[in-house]
Scaffold this motif. Structure first.
Motif, PDB file in Angstrom:
ATOM      1  N   UNK A  70     -16.962 -29.725 118.216  1.00 13.00           N
ATOM      2  CA  UNK A  70     -18.694 -30.008 117.218  1.00 13.00           C
ATOM      3  C   UNK A  70     -19.571 -31.632 117.033  1.00 13.00           C
ATOM      4  N   UNK A  71     -18.981 -32.354 116.356  1.00 12.81           N
ATOM      5  CA  UNK A  71     -18.649 -34.061 116.088  1.00 12.81           C
ATOM      6  C   UNK A  71     -19.145 -34.298 117.610  1.00 12.81           C
ATOM      7  N   UNK A  72     -18.293 -34.732 118.600  1.00 12.51           N
ATOM      8  CA  UNK A  72     -19.061 -35.438 119.677  1.00 12.51           C
ATOM      9  C   UNK A  72     -20.281 -34.982 119.491  1.00 12.51           C
ATOM     10  N   UNK A  73     -20.771 -33.308 120.000  1.00 10.76           N
ATOM     11  CA  UNK A  73     -21.982 -33.110 119.668  1.00 10.76           C
ATOM     12  C   UNK A  73     -23.167 -33.624 119.311  1.00 10.76           C
ATOM     13  N   UNK A  74     -22.373 -33.593 118.021  1.00  7.74           N
ATOM     14  CA  UNK A  74     -23.701 -34.406 117.129  1.00  7.74           C
ATOM     15  C   UNK A  74     -24.401 -35.780 117.283  1.00  7.74           C
ATOM     16  N   UNK A 103     -32.584 -32.774 110.128  1.00  8.33           N
ATOM     17  CA  UNK A 103     -32.054 -34.090 109.565  1.00  8.33           C
ATOM     18  C   UNK A 103     -30.976 -34.172 108.779  1.00  8.33           C
ATOM     19  N   UNK A 104     -30.250 -32.187 107.983  1.00  5.81           N
ATOM     20  CA  UNK A 104     -29.195 -32.150 107.343  1.00  5.81           C
ATOM     21  C   UNK A 104     -28.301 -31.615 108.928  1.00  5.81           C
ATOM     22  N   UNK A 105     -26.914 -32.125 109.115  1.00  3.48           N
ATOM     23  CA  UNK A 105     -26.306 -31.493 110.053  1.00  3.48           C
ATOM     24  C   UNK A 105     -26.089 -30.118 109.924  1.00  3.48           C
ATOM     25  N   UNK A 106     -25.751 -28.755 108.810  1.00  2.00           N
ATOM     26  CA  UNK A 106     -25.539 -28.141 108.329  1.00  2.00           C
ATOM     27  C   UNK A 106     -26.886 -27.005 108.807  1.00  2.00           C
ATOM     28  N   UNK A 107     -28.112 -27.870 109.198  1.00  2.00           N
ATOM     29  CA  UNK A 107     -28.976 -27.093 110.599  1.00  2.00           C
ATOM     30  C   UNK A 107     -28.513 -27.150 111.945  1.00  2.00           C
ATOM     31  N   UNK A 108     -28.242 -27.833 112.012  1.00  2.00           N
ATOM     32  CA  UNK A 108     -28.172 -28.152 113.082  1.00  2.00           C
ATOM     33  C   UNK A 108     -27.053 -27.183 114.180  1.00  2.00           C
ATOM     34  N   UNK A 144     -23.510 -28.114 126.309  1.00  2.00           N
ATOM     35  CA  UNK A 144     -22.834 -28.261 125.379  1.00  2.00           C
ATOM     36  C   UNK A 144     -24.104 -28.942 124.796  1.00  2.00           C
ATOM     37  N   UNK A 145     -25.358 -28.541 123.354  1.00  2.00           N
ATOM     38  CA  UNK A 145     -26.776 -29.710 122.832  1.00  2.00           C
ATOM     39  C   UNK A 145     -26.585 -29.237 121.287  1.00  2.00           C
ATOM     40  N   UNK A 146     -27.416 -29.910 120.923  1.00  2.00           N
ATOM     41  CA  UNK A 146     -26.914 -29.875 118.749  1.00  2.00           C
ATOM     42  C   UNK A 146     -29.049 -29.275 118.842  1.00  2.00           C
ATOM     43  N   UNK A 147     -29.052 -27.875 118.102  1.00  2.00           N
ATOM     44  CA  UNK A 147     -29.983 -27.362 118.262  1.00  2.00           C
ATOM     45  C   UNK A 147     -30.571 -27.271 117.317  1.00  2.00           C
ATOM     46  N   UNK A 148     -31.628 -26.935 116.854  1.00  2.00           N
ATOM     47  CA  UNK A 148     -31.369 -25.656 115.838  1.00  2.00           C
ATOM     48  C   UNK A 148     -30.886 -24.736 115.377  1.00  2.00           C
ATOM     49  N   UNK A 149     -30.394 -24.475 114.479  1.00  2.00           N
ATOM     50  CA  UNK A 149     -29.479 -23.191 114.101  1.00  2.00           C
ATOM     51  C   UNK A 149     -30.817 -22.032 114.206  1.00  2.00           C
ATOM     52  N   UNK A 150     -32.006 -21.936 114.188  1.00  2.00           N
ATOM     53  CA  UNK A 150     -32.707 -20.310 114.251  1.00  2.00           C
ATOM     54  C   UNK A 150     -32.836 -20.862 115.550  1.00  2.00           C
ATOM     55  N   UNK A 151     -32.971 -21.675 116.723  1.00  2.00           N
ATOM     56  CA  UNK A 151     -33.029 -21.770 117.925  1.00  2.00           C
ATOM     57  C   UNK A 151     -31.698 -20.669 118.622  1.00  2.00           C
TER      58      UNK A 151
END
Length: 205
Positions: A70-74, A103-108, A144-151
């Motif tokens: 997870x951190x690798x992808x972030x 801008x907040x990792x918790x939203x990703x 694996x992709x970092x995207x918005x939690x909502x999407x």
């Protein structure tokens, strides 16, 4: 400085770089290649969810001391990354699914291009947990992709006939990525899924 370079430098400064740390998301190849791969996929009805559990897809795998996939992808997908050890605590991300700036990792969220439950219905139910773990942590394919939690949560385990990114300009890339992952892992597609992917790949021309 590119996002990949910024992430790589930040990770290196933390002293915990994995030997195979990816700097950019894997490429899915051209639209023509994806179209050819799509014709090679087996069409089948979706399988049963009987026996499914995310625990059958062990993730996120360790990639070093206090590091995981997870951190690798972030790190890979973000800019201006700030770390505490190997944990990403700050940065900037643009969600390719909906164009949101984060801008907040918790939203990703880290999205699996082909969701775990979809893979289960497409043939992964016949794998062992070790192979399912390889699939769930696959950094070599565009999985694996970092995207918005909502999407990510709107997508759930749906295939492209049921859900497409709000960002239409990403549809071509999305379809190419989806096909590349399914082709490599020899997963099946439904008739509706194949039709949706065919339409999306038309936009690549």
């Amino acid at each position: 400085m590119t996002a990949a370079l910024a992430a790589a430098l930040a990770f290196g400064a933390a002293g915990c770089v994995a030997a195979d740390e990816p700097e950019t998301p894997p490429s899915s190849g051209g639209g023509g290649s994806a179209g050819q791969k799509l014709t090679q996929l087996t069409v089948a009805t979706a399988g049963s969810m009987k026996g499914y559990s995310r625990n059958h897809f062990p993730h996120w795998r360790d990639t070093g001391k206090n590091c995981d996939v997870r951190d690798t992808v972030l790190k890979r997908d973000g800019e201006d990354i700030r770390l505490s050890g190997c944990n990403v605590v700050d940065g900037r991300w643009e969600s390719v699914y909906d164009g949101r700036a984060l801008t907040d990792p918790s939203d990703v969220d880290i999205d699996h291009m082909v969701p775990l439950a979809n893979a289960w219905r497409s043939g992964a139910d016949e794998w062992d947990d070790a192979k399912r773990g390889e699939f769930a942590n696959d950094l070599d394919r565009p999985q694996l992709f970092a995207v918005s939690a909502s999407s990510n949560r709107a997508k759930g385990d749906q295939d492209p006939s049921q859900w497409k990114p709000a960002n239409r300009s990403y549809w071509c890339q999305y379809a190419e990525n989806w096909v590349t992952v399914k082709h490599h892992w020899r997963l099946t597609v439904t008739t509706a899924e194949k039709a949706a992917l065919t339409d999306m790949l038309e936009g690549c021309r």
